[in-house]
Write a protein that holds these residues in place. Structure first.
Motif, PDB file in Angstrom:
ATOM      1  N   ASP A 108       0.655  -1.158   0.027  1.00  0.00           N
ATOM      2  CA  ASP A 108      -0.004   0.035   0.092  1.00  0.00           C
ATOM      3  C   ASP A 108       0.780   1.240  -0.057  1.00  0.00           C
ATOM      4  O   ASP A 108       0.262   2.456  -0.298  1.00  0.00           O
ATOM      5  CB  ASP A 108      -0.891   0.062   1.283  1.00  0.00           C
ATOM      6  N   ARG A 109       2.010   1.066   0.470  1.00  0.00           N
ATOM      7  CA  ARG A 109       3.093   2.278   0.331  1.00  0.00           C
ATOM      8  C   ARG A 109       4.115   2.231  -0.645  1.00  0.00           C
ATOM      9  O   ARG A 109       4.520   0.978  -1.259  1.00  0.00           O
ATOM     10  CB  ARG A 109       3.548   2.350   1.805  1.00  0.00           C
ATOM     11  N   ASP A 131       1.612   6.581   1.180  1.00  0.00           N
ATOM     12  CA  ASP A 131       0.568   5.873   1.016  1.00  0.00           C
ATOM     13  C   ASP A 131       0.228   5.723  -0.629  1.00  0.00           C
ATOM     14  O   ASP A 131       0.501   7.147  -1.209  1.00  0.00           O
ATOM     15  CB  ASP A 131      -0.543   5.913   1.473  1.00  0.00           C
ATOM     16  N   LYS A 132      -0.041   4.918  -1.294  1.00  0.00           N
ATOM     17  CA  LYS A 132      -0.053   5.041  -2.833  1.00  0.00           C
ATOM     18  C   LYS A 132      -1.252   5.836  -3.134  1.00  0.00           C
ATOM     19  O   LYS A 132      -1.010   6.722  -4.016  1.00  0.00           O
ATOM     20  CB  LYS A 132      -0.291   3.492  -3.511  1.00  0.00           C
TER      21      LYS A 132
END
Ligand code: C5P
Length: 222
Positions: free
Chosen positions: A184-185, A203-204
């Protein structure tokens, strides 16, 4: 719905892996999750852009409001991308297979005794480079690069070779090894004509909204 600075503009985003068939049940592929591209498509839509998301096989729900085009192979992804042109903004996050099996069997390849047959490969088209060099080049063309070393130098070279405006580069391997695929990151560098910026790990979704803010600023000043 908030401010819509990209209202009236068209955007396209490629995302996910491609699957290159060997026969009706087997393919060559990779571990791209599609998360970063889906997040960017969502952020572009939120900013008001009419956004087409051209996605390889992933298990993500499409963001609300995007035009989703699902594809399997690199050649299908190129065709769908060309159909989505003209566009003002194009973001290429897809992990496109560089090669495909040259021959695709019509029926399932059988196990044989003795040595297995070799797989002969053919080169896939480079979608980003094709769009960058096309007559209907979008105003802003953004590529991604995953590098294991010399991130900035490699990405700078890639930017020149592919003739895109920005390269978003991330380090895969080493300290941030496990995880970029499916995580997610992410931690990225932005390489453009002016030089490079290093962004902190985030975070994306946060990367997506900052990237769209940078797109808005750039198009306003263009
Ligand atoms: O050369 P490399 O694969 O590292 O370049 C990555 C960038 O080029 C990404 O933006 C990717 O989406 C794009 N690309 C593409 N078509 C290919 C290979 C890469 O659009 N066949």
């Amino acid at each position: 719905s908030g401010p819509q600075p990209l209202k009236g503009m068209k955007a396209l985003v490629t995302a996910g892996p491609t699957h290159e068939p060997l026969d009706p049940v087997r393919f060559l592929g990779n571990r791209s999750s599609g998360k970063q591209g889906y997040a960017i498509a969502a952020a572009l839509t939120k900013a008001g852009a009419e956004t087409t998301l051209i996605s390889g096989p992933v298990s993500l729900d499409p963001p609300a409001g995007v035009n989703l085009v699902k594809v399997e192979t690199a050649r299908d992804m190129l065709a769908a991308t060309e159909t989505a042109l003209p566009a003002d903004i194009a973001v290429f996050t897809a992990a496109v297979a560089d090669w495909r099996p040259e021959d695709v069997a019509d029926s399932k390849i059988k196990k044989t005794s003795g040595a297995p047959a070799a797989i002969r490969l053919a080169t896939n088209p480079d979608i980003l480079a094709t769009v960058s060099h096309a007559g209907r080049r979008p105003r802003l063309v953004i590529g991604f690069a995953a590098e294991t070393n010399d991130v900035v130098a490699q990405a700078t070279q890639k930017r020149a070779k592919k003739d895109c405006d920005w390269i978003v580069a991330n380090e895969v391997g080493g300290a941030v090894a496990d995880g970029v695929f499916g995580a997610d990151r992410n931690q990225v560098h932005i390489i453009d004509a002016a030089g490079h910026e290093e962004w902190p790990e985030m975070d994306k979704n946060e990367i997506a909204s900052r990237l769209v803010a940078r797109i808005v600023k750039t198009l306003e000043h263009a």
